[in-house]
Design a protein around this motif. Structure first.
Motif, PDB file in Angstrom:
ATOM      1  N   UNK B  41       0.790  -1.226   0.000  1.00  0.00           N
ATOM      2  CA  UNK B  41       0.000   0.000   0.000  1.00  0.00           C
ATOM      3  C   UNK B  41       0.819   1.270   0.000  1.00  0.00           C
ATOM      4  N   UNK B  42       2.102   1.130  -0.268  1.00  0.00           N
ATOM      5  CA  UNK B  42       2.982   2.303  -0.215  1.00  0.00           C
ATOM      6  C   UNK B  42       2.582   3.350  -1.258  1.00  0.00           C
ATOM      7  N   UNK B  43       2.292   2.872  -2.450  1.00  0.00           N
ATOM      8  CA  UNK B  43       1.950   3.809  -3.517  1.00  0.00           C
ATOM      9  C   UNK B  43       0.469   4.178  -3.405  1.00  0.00           C
ATOM     10  N   UNK B  44       0.210   5.347  -2.885  1.00  0.00           N
ATOM     11  CA  UNK B  44      -1.184   5.730  -2.627  1.00  0.00           C
ATOM     12  C   UNK B  44      -1.948   6.045  -3.901  1.00  0.00           C
ATOM     13  N   UNK B  45      -1.231   6.195  -4.987  1.00  0.00           N
ATOM     14  CA  UNK B  45      -1.924   6.546  -6.229  1.00  0.00           C
ATOM     15  C   UNK B  45      -2.422   5.328  -6.992  1.00  0.00           C
ATOM     16  N   UNK B  46      -1.781   4.195  -6.771  1.00  0.00           N
ATOM     17  CA  UNK B  46      -2.155   3.000  -7.546  1.00  0.00           C
ATOM     18  C   UNK B  46      -3.278   2.208  -6.907  1.00  0.00           C
ATOM     19  N   UNK B  47      -3.283   2.141  -5.568  1.00  0.00           N
ATOM     20  CA  UNK B  47      -4.342   1.401  -4.871  1.00  0.00           C
ATOM     21  C   UNK B  47      -4.807   2.212  -3.665  1.00  0.00           C
ATOM     22  N   UNK B  48      -5.886   1.715  -3.020  1.00  0.00           N
ATOM     23  CA  UNK B  48      -6.367   2.399  -1.811  1.00  0.00           C
ATOM     24  C   UNK B  48      -6.044   1.575  -0.569  1.00  0.00           C
ATOM     25  N   UNK B  49      -5.039   0.692  -0.717  1.00  0.00           N
ATOM     26  CA  UNK B  49      -4.652  -0.153   0.417  1.00  0.00           C
ATOM     27  C   UNK B  49      -4.144   0.702   1.578  1.00  0.00           C
ATOM     28  N   UNK B  50      -3.617   1.875   1.254  1.00  0.00           N
ATOM     29  CA  UNK B  50      -3.095   2.733   2.332  1.00  0.00           C
ATOM     30  C   UNK B  50      -4.190   3.111   3.316  1.00  0.00           C
ATOM     31  N   UNK B  51      -5.454   3.112   2.860  1.00  0.00           N
ATOM     32  CA  UNK B  51      -6.543   3.428   3.778  1.00  0.00           C
ATOM     33  C   UNK B  51      -6.746   2.292   4.770  1.00  0.00           C
ATOM     34  N   UNK B  52      -6.564   1.041   4.274  1.00  0.00           N
ATOM     35  CA  UNK B  52      -6.635  -0.122   5.175  1.00  0.00           C
ATOM     36  C   UNK B  52      -5.475  -0.043   6.165  1.00  0.00           C
ATOM     37  N   UNK B  53      -4.305   0.290   5.632  1.00  0.00           N
ATOM     38  CA  UNK B  53      -3.111   0.418   6.480  1.00  0.00           C
ATOM     39  C   UNK B  53      -3.344   1.442   7.582  1.00  0.00           C
ATOM     40  N   UNK B  54      -3.929   2.552   7.196  1.00  0.00           N
ATOM     41  CA  UNK B  54      -4.134   3.639   8.138  1.00  0.00           C
ATOM     42  C   UNK B  54      -5.082   3.227   9.266  1.00  0.00           C
ATOM     43  N   UNK B  55      -6.240   2.704   8.916  1.00  0.00           N
ATOM     44  CA  UNK B  55      -7.227   2.392   9.964  1.00  0.00           C
ATOM     45  C   UNK B  55      -6.778   1.193  10.806  1.00  0.00           C
ATOM     46  N   UNK B  56      -6.154   0.213  10.154  1.00  0.00           N
ATOM     47  CA  UNK B  56      -5.701  -0.970  10.917  1.00  0.00           C
ATOM     48  C   UNK B  56      -4.626  -0.574  11.922  1.00  0.00           C
TER      49      UNK B  56
END
Lengths: 663, 448
Positions: B41-56
């Motif tokens: 999820x490092x690349x915030x532009x390619x996926x929205x996994x960073x949002x999962x990373x953030x809340x988790x």
């Protein structure tokens, strides 16, 4: 860990919405949540779970292959992840519709491996996680993503919360977490923006200071020398007679700080005459010779080597090319192996390819050594072509070829050391020295790099160019034409060849096969993607069917059916007649005596194989008392064995006598 | 074996134990999510996994912080039995007194073992069952060896069990269950009380020290009674060993009374006739005596086959009627040992305790066992021989028993492959035996 009902379905719908696969997601969600309504369950053994894992692995591999075939490799991981809820659905469905609440995930991949060590697990939380990640890879940039994600997580956490805390504490902490989470999302986005900005700036500066262009607008000393260590074949030339000796790739005008830098980096797109033809020199053309070249272009772009006087290029594996005013041609879109027909005439030259002031520039640091050589030559008063001959003669007579790098040692520059002391080096030194010497005589010159075409392959019957055939030479502008001045001792090819590997010939076969395969990949021009996709799908279905045949999934019986089964069903084993016959024996079975020991004591069967008999008895017991019964092989074994012993019993006197006495 | 690898495994194991002690199953799932999200999820532009990373990550941090609030002061008393049986759930009562001023609810109880991770010497000298079949990489890395060692050292299984509410100053009693996994001794270090945080991701554990030991007896199987055609023999058991059985009432002669003779044996008529106390002398005892020989000759300190062989020996011993015969157990641990059970000698419970402590004889030779059995062979009416392999040395003992016509029940324990030396080598096996596969013990043992 509790997974609340309906959450998996909700997560699937979320995934479907984010990835535009709502239809598939709805069907999957109905299938999965339908397990709460449908009462039918299937009895799955450990081996069945392993088979289903195999099926899932197969589906996964097939999906990976299809994605690789049909999409750009760069998006492969993202697309694969986004379809994971579908590819992994057999696992969750088999867990939900089986009598077990856990599944064993493992794979045999066709081998009978021992999977006893695998622990059963509840796959639901993992599947839920997969759905969330797959939804995130959809990258919808929707503002609803975070709220829906939060709702799903709160739903999951609520079911698993610590009961010692009040609901108020739970929701208060959840509220704080969501707020902080949203804040951190904004923070991450901002940080990424800053990092990208900083990174771009860094690389821009890096390239600027290093003056390193992906298309080699400069060259360092030793670069060609490095290529010389490899025997790899990178180019093949087919010509009606002997092809031109040198194929130029690029030329450089400015020598500074041990590096050659290109003069004209003003590449412009060269318009094609027809779809597959480019004129490198504007017509009219003199009638020339055609040669066919196959050249490895792994990055699908790069400089195009071609001989002096090349004026027309024909290729269906090159799609776009650029050219600068010096006549350097750059392929900007091609296949990994390009094959082209090139027409050339040695006397043809680009009209724009004229020398500039840079072609006469000499670094101050090199002048002392060059002047010393000029003094030794003493030909300043002769004509230009005589000067060239003198320089060539000077190097051929006084210098030798070696692949050792020359350092500056006690001299100001490596070139000075080369000219005045070492007098030994490889082509780059000769070409540099020649170019600068010519300039000192006032003759415009430049440094050219490319390949020497000298070797005819024993295998391919073509001229092959290896990496070690990389070469550098000088070009002098005399009488309105650029002329090749190659002062490197003529034995350099043989010298290089001596350093080649013992395995060159076997490796040539490998390079040939690899080249043919690459040509096959790019040469036909036919898009086989659809055919390959169909082949993958068909193969997958065949393997699916093969694995499915191994499985024996039975519908679990209801409680009522089970009671009936237990009460009334009687199983008659092929072994039963043997037992009945032995029961009629005079000698009764003693207390604590096993059945097999009793048989041994009775001595009914001559040369009885006790192990075999014991195995039959075990199968008999398994058939009668094991709910799983016997498989086909075991049943056949029991039947055949029983028949054999029954035949013996029919002729056994002890039993018959006991039967007769009874009568 | 590399010491660096050992250190790596040791630290990894400690890390795993720490994670298990601080995070619930849900918490571990969130850690997994966090790891994956961080990777992809490092690349915030390619996926929205960073949002999962953030809340988790926020949920885990808050959860971890909240879990530190747990403080408890209790007194715990266990009513532990002295022994239990491997593989059978042990249930016992625990009394917990809340010494604090706060009522606690949703507290989980768990027994804590006094775990000590294997030393480098143990790790390097240990050989895993079937290690020779592993590939070169696995053998060099030794990770499976480490896992096997950890598994062997794990003596029992205990899950978090929820306690009733602990009111301030009150005492509660709760039933706790524990599953002994293998024979030997369970060393309990103390009891762990844990409280789960509001999100159910992290937990805080408090260890209440109360060391205790429980002896785990070998696992028992249902075994048929063994029948031996061997006859009874004279033994120096006398009346003590005889108790109710034998030919003790058979008269031989009269003799003078000596101190200690039972008064009921005084022949009053003869006493009157002679004028001094005369007692009746009876024929001494005859009874059957069987040998149960347990093969403990394994090159490794732990062997699953040996463990099952001990269970078979224990099961056979428990199923014999000890009032009719004496059963002698022969085994070699650090030295040759013979124990007798039955007819008033050592009871079966004591024998099980001995079997619970039997170890393998790594550096000894089977010939010692042969010598021991030969020494006792004249006394034995029959022998149950439990072997974990069949080689020349072991065959010599079997041949000896056959040659001396001592009835013998030969049991060979085999692993999942069903192989032993006698099968693979050119050993001439001309006697019958029963194979027991350790993977289908229940089935095979019924055919004894």
């Amino acid at each position: 860990m509790k997974v609340p009902p309906l959450i998996t379905g909700a997560a699937l719908l979320f995934w479907g919405n984010e990835t535009n696969a709502l239809f598939i997601a709805t069907i999957l969600a109905l299938f999965i949540e339908g397990s709460h309504l449908v009462k039918t369950r299937y009895t799955l053994k450990r081996s069945d779970f392993i088979n289903i894992s195999d099926l899932t692995s197969l589906a996964f591999m097939a999906s990976v292959a299809l994605i690789l075939l049909n999409y750009e490799p760069i998006g492969f991981l993202r697309i694969t992840t986004s379809w994971l809820p579908l590819t992994l659905s057999p696992l969750i469905i088999c867990q939900l519709y089986s009598t077990s609440d856990k599944i064993v995930i493992g794979t045999r991949l066709g081998k009978q491996q021992n999977n006893e060590s695998l622990k059963p697990l509840d796959f639901r939380p993992y599947y839920l996680t997969v759905c969330l990640f797959a939804a995130a890879t959809g990258n919808s940039r929707s503002l609803w993503f975070y709220p829906v994600l939060s709702v799903l997580l709160i739903w999951l956490l609520f079911q698993n919360r610590g009961r010692s805390y009040s609901l108020l504490s739970f929701f208060l902490l959840i509220g704080i977490s969501l707020g902080l989470g949203y804040g951190s999302i904004l923070g991450i986005e901002e940080t990424q923006r800053i990092i990208i900005k900083k990174t771009h700036g860094f690389w821009r500066n890096y390239y600027r200071t290093k003056n390193s262009d992906p298309f080699k607008s400069h060259i360092h000393f030793g670069e060609t020398g490095r290529l010389k260590t490899s025997d790899e074949i990178i180019m093949r030339v087919e010509a009606p007679s002997t092809p031109p000796h040198l194929f130029k790739e690029a030329s450089y005008s400015l020598f500074t700080n041990k590096s050659w830098i290109g003069q004209n980096n003003d590449f412009t797109l060269l318009p094609a005459v027809t779809e597959t033809t480019w004129d490198l020199i504007v017509p009219p053309h003199k009638p020339g010779t055609a040669i066919s070249v196959e050249y490895d272009l792994p990055k699908e772009k790069g400089l195009l080597p071609y001989p002096k006087g090349g004026y027309r290029l024909k290729s269906n594996t090159i799609f776009n090319i650029e050219k600068n005013s010096d006549g350097i041609v750059k392929v900007i879109d091609g296949t990994p192996v390009i094959s082209y027909d090139l027409f050339y005439h040695p006397e043809m030259q680009l009209t724009t390819d004229l020398p500039g002031p840079r072609n006469l520039e000499i670094p101050e640091s090199e002048k002392y050594a060059l002047q010393e050589v000029i003094n030794q030559l003493g030909v300043s008063t002769l004509a230009d072509h005589q000067k060239i001959d003198a320089i060539t003669h000077f190097f051929q007579k006084n210098f030798s070829y070696s692949l050792h790098l020359v350092g500056k040692e006690s001299y100001a520059t490596p070139l000075g050391n080369f000219l005045l002391h070492k007098k030994s080096g490889f082509c780059e030194y000769y070409a540099t020295a020649t170019t600068l010497l010519l300039r000192l005589y006032g003759i415009p010159s430049r440094y050219a790099v490319g390949y020497a075409v000298t070797e005819k392959s024993w295998l391919e019957k073509k001229y092959v160019v290896r990496k070690r055939h990389a070469h550098a030479w000088s070009e002098a502008f005399i009488a309105g034409h650029w002329q090749v001045v190659d002062t490197t001792p003529s034995n350099w090819v043989e010298e290089d060849q001596e350093l080649s590997s013992f395995f060159t010939k076997p490796m040539d076969i490998f390079y040939f096969i690899r080249h043919q395969y690459r040509l096959y990949q790019v040469g036909s021009g036919v898009d086989n993607t659809l055919i390959y996709s169909i082949v993958i799908i068909v193969l997958t279905f065949i393997l699916f069917f093969r694995i499915y045949r191994r499985m024996k999934i039975e519908q679990a019986s209801s409680a009522k059916e089970r009671i009936n089964f237990r009460s009334f069903d009687k199983i008659v084993s092929p072994f039963t007649p043997i037992m009945d016959a032995i029961m009629q024996s005079k000698e009764h079975q003693r207390d604590n005596e096993s059945f097999v020991e009793w048989i041994l004591r009775l001595d009914i069967f001559p040369n009885l194989n006790s192990c075999e008999f014991e195995e039959l008895y075990r199968l008999h017991l398994q058939m009668r008392y094991d709910p799983r019964g016997l498989d086909d092989h075991q049943l056949t074994q029991l039947r055949q064995g029983s028949e054999k012993y029954l035949t013996i019993i029919e002729h056994a006197p002890s039993i018959h006598s006991s039967q007769a006495s009874k009568r | 074996m590399s010491k660096h690898l050992y250190k790596l495994y040791k630290h990894t194991q400690r890390c795993k134990e720490w994670v298990a002690s601080r995070f619930t199953n849900m918490g571990r799932l969130f850690l997994f999510i966090l790891g994956i999200a961080f990777l992809f999820g490092i690349n915030v532009q390619r996926t929205m996994i960073y949002q999962i990373l953030s809340i988790a990550s926020v949920l885990l941090i808050i959860s971890f912080v909240c879990s530190y609030r747990f403080r408890i002061k209790v007194k715990i008393e266990r009513n532990l039995p002295k022994t239990c049986i491997a593989g059978r759930e042990l249930r016992y009562n625990v009394q917990i007194e809340n010494l604090g001023k706060k009522t606690h609810s949703a507290i989980y109880y768990r027994e804590q073992s006094s775990k000590i991770l294997p030393s480098f010497l143990e790790y390097s000298s240990f050989t895993e069952d079937g290690e020779e079949q592993r590939n070169l990489f696995d053998r060099k890395m030794g990770y499976y060896r480490w896992l096997s060692l950890i598994h062997i050292n794990n003596t029992f299984q205990c899950i978090d069990q929820e306690l009733p509410d602990l009111a301030a100053g009150k005492k509660i009693e709760s039933t706790i269950s524990l599953l002994p996994l293998k024979r030997g001794t369970i060393h309990l270090e103390g009891s762990t009380l844990s409280l789960v945080d509001p999100f159910g991701l992290c937990k805080r554990q408090v260890l209440c020290q109360s060391p205790a030991n429980v002896l785990v007896l070998p696992k028992l199987y249902s075994v048929p009674k063994l029948y031996f055609p061997g006859s009874r023999k004279y033994h120096q058991g006398g009346i003590t060993a005889a108790q109710n059985h034998g030919d003790s009432s058979e008269f031989i002669s009269l003799r003078e009374y000596t101190h200690g003779d039972p008064i009921k044996y005084i022949d009053w008529k003869a006493t009157a006739r002679v004028g001094k106390p005369i007692v009746k002398q009876h024929k001494d005892e005859y009874f059957s005596r069987y040998g149960l020989i347990l093969d403990s000759y394994v090159a490794r300190s732990y062997s699953q086959i040996f463990e099952e062989a001990v269970s078979v020996a224990a099961s056979i011993m428990m199923n014999q009627d000890n009032s009719e015969a004496v059963l002698d157990l022969f085994f070699v641990g650090r030295k040759c040992i013979t124990c007798s059970v039955g007819r008033g000698l050592t009871d079966q419970q004591r024998m099980l305790e001995i079997l619970a402590s039997v170890t393998t004889s790594q550096n000894r030779k089977f010939k010692e066992m042969t010598a021991l059995v030969k020494h006792h062979s004249s006394l034995l009416s029959g022998v149950v021989l439990i072997l974990i392999d069949l080689d020349e040395d072991r065959k010599e003992l079997v041949d000896y028993l056959i040659a001396h016509k001592i009835p013998c029940k030969l049991i060979i324990m085999v692993d999942s492959n069903g192989k032993f030396t006698g099968k693979t080598d050119t050993l001439n096996v001309d006697f019958s035996f029963t194979e027991i596969n350790i993977n289908r013990m229940e089935e095979d043992i019924t055919l004894l």
